[in-house]
Design a protein around this motif. Sequence first.
Motif, PDB file in Angstrom:
ATOM      1  N   ILE A 238     -93.337  58.966 -57.487  1.00 53.41           N
ATOM      2  CA  ILE A 238     -93.756  57.633 -57.529  1.00 53.41           C
ATOM      3  C   ILE A 238     -92.703  56.632 -57.702  1.00 53.41           C
ATOM      4  O   ILE A 238     -92.988  55.679 -57.928  1.00 53.41           O
ATOM      5  N   GLY A 239     -91.431  57.238 -57.772  1.00 56.79           N
ATOM      6  CA  GLY A 239     -90.373  56.172 -57.769  1.00 56.79           C
ATOM      7  C   GLY A 239     -89.486  56.091 -59.124  1.00 56.79           C
ATOM      8  O   GLY A 239     -88.696  55.169 -59.344  1.00 56.79           O
ATOM      9  N   LEU A 240     -90.063  56.998 -60.129  1.00 62.11           N
ATOM     10  CA  LEU A 240     -89.365  56.463 -61.337  1.00 62.11           C
ATOM     11  C   LEU A 240     -87.760  56.948 -61.159  1.00 62.11           C
ATOM     12  O   LEU A 240     -87.245  57.829 -60.716  1.00 62.11           O
ATOM     13  N   ARG A 241     -87.146  56.154 -61.788  1.00 61.89           N
ATOM     14  CA  ARG A 241     -85.587  56.186 -61.957  1.00 61.89           C
ATOM     15  C   ARG A 241     -85.251  57.451 -63.114  1.00 61.89           C
ATOM     16  O   ARG A 241     -86.079  57.805 -63.793  1.00 61.89           O
TER      17      ARG A 241
ATOM     18  N   ARG B 118     -90.497  71.360 -62.628  1.00 65.21           N
ATOM     19  CA  ARG B 118     -91.802  71.477 -62.711  1.00 65.21           C
ATOM     20  C   ARG B 118     -92.619  70.356 -62.098  1.00 65.21           C
ATOM     21  O   ARG B 118     -91.868  69.135 -61.781  1.00 65.21           O
ATOM     22  N   ALA B 119     -93.951  70.570 -61.628  1.00 65.03           N
ATOM     23  CA  ALA B 119     -94.664  69.638 -60.987  1.00 65.03           C
ATOM     24  C   ALA B 119     -94.604  68.412 -61.433  1.00 65.03           C
ATOM     25  O   ALA B 119     -94.571  67.273 -60.778  1.00 65.03           O
ATOM     26  N   PHE B 120     -94.928  67.899 -62.852  1.00 69.19           N
ATOM     27  CA  PHE B 120     -94.869  66.505 -63.317  1.00 69.19           C
ATOM     28  C   PHE B 120     -93.572  65.923 -63.254  1.00 69.19           C
ATOM     29  O   PHE B 120     -93.717  64.734 -63.113  1.00 69.19           O
ATOM     30  N   VAL B 121     -92.399  66.496 -62.997  1.00 64.67           N
ATOM     31  CA  VAL B 121     -91.312  65.975 -62.796  1.00 64.67           C
ATOM     32  C   VAL B 121     -91.268  65.399 -61.283  1.00 64.67           C
ATOM     33  O   VAL B 121     -90.595  64.363 -61.120  1.00 64.67           O
ATOM     34  N   GLU B 122     -91.463  66.413 -60.490  1.00 66.94           N
ATOM     35  CA  GLU B 122     -91.349  65.996 -59.206  1.00 66.94           C
ATOM     36  C   GLU B 122     -92.627  64.954 -58.661  1.00 66.94           C
ATOM     37  O   GLU B 122     -92.269  64.115 -57.899  1.00 66.94           O
ATOM     38  N   SER B 123     -93.548  64.866 -59.516  1.00 67.84           N
ATOM     39  CA  SER B 123     -94.458  63.829 -59.363  1.00 67.84           C
ATOM     40  C   SER B 123     -93.846  62.472 -59.813  1.00 67.84           C
ATOM     41  O   SER B 123     -94.211  61.263 -59.198  1.00 67.84           O
ATOM     42  N   ALA B 124     -93.217  62.622 -60.740  1.00 66.87           N
ATOM     43  CA  ALA B 124     -92.591  61.099 -61.482  1.00 66.87           C
ATOM     44  C   ALA B 124     -91.468  60.908 -60.389  1.00 66.87           C
ATOM     45  O   ALA B 124     -91.356  59.727 -60.063  1.00 66.87           O
TER      46      ALA B 124
END
Length: 289
Positions: free
Chosen positions: A187-190, A178-184
């Motif tokens: 932005i560099g979230l591990r 999903r888009a919100f996971v791809e956005s995360a």
Amino acid sequence: MTAIASAQERTGPAVRLKRIWRYPSLVVGLVLFSPILLGSIIVPFISPHGPTESVAGRQLLPPSSEHLFGTDLFGMDIFTRVFAGGRYDLGVAFVAALIGMSVGVIIGGFSGYIGGRVDELVSRVIEALQAFPPFIIALAFVAVLGNSVVVLTGVIALIQLTYYVRTMRAQAFSIRERAFVESARAIGLRTPAIVFRHIIPNGVRPLIIQLMINVGGAILIISLLGFLGLGAQVPTPEWGSMISIGFETVVTGEWWVWAFPGAAVIITVISLNLIGDGLRDVLDPRQGG
């Protein structure tokens, strides 16, 4: 967007839960389960008879005003023991299910999100555990490690963990695209942050439904072990061992010794399954039929 949000608020789980009478499975389940839960909490404290108190000369008394469910072979009050047994069975079942859910959600979330060899390894282990009937696994562990509460809770948690891993893993496969996971990710979230902030919170809803059903399954396992003499031992109040003791009186006709703990098991398992079905309708009405 405002109209959509307002519509979602009017039909969300919280609103549907306020209209609880529209979900007969949930209502019936709660009506059946509430007396057992409340009785298990209250009765052992207020009853004039202790759950392990054996009185000489009062063996196998029929139900009466003094002993509402009669007494057993040892002169112990069955009414008190049924509800004290509910505390034991429900306590072990709920703790085991919560442990299994907590660990299973984490394993399934990471497995489904990471994929690859990690997911392959997790899948093989889960398949190996599910190759055996749950009761056989419980029987083997209890026979080897003993029948303490810790062992019983641990083995049931292990059995139940497999359901949660599979469900969470399937949810993670879908959510990770999903888009919100791809956005995360962008932005560099591990990985741990993504799993705990996004994958698990968005995939845990079906597991709440499964939790209630699994608690019922855990109670069946606990009762079967107790019935076979591999669970809690007399005088510890436990439904399965109480039914086992009662079967010694079937021929002589003292039906109350086994009937009341047997009814407690049946009503509890049925009510928990009804609650699970009702929660499914509340949390996801599209699957409610």
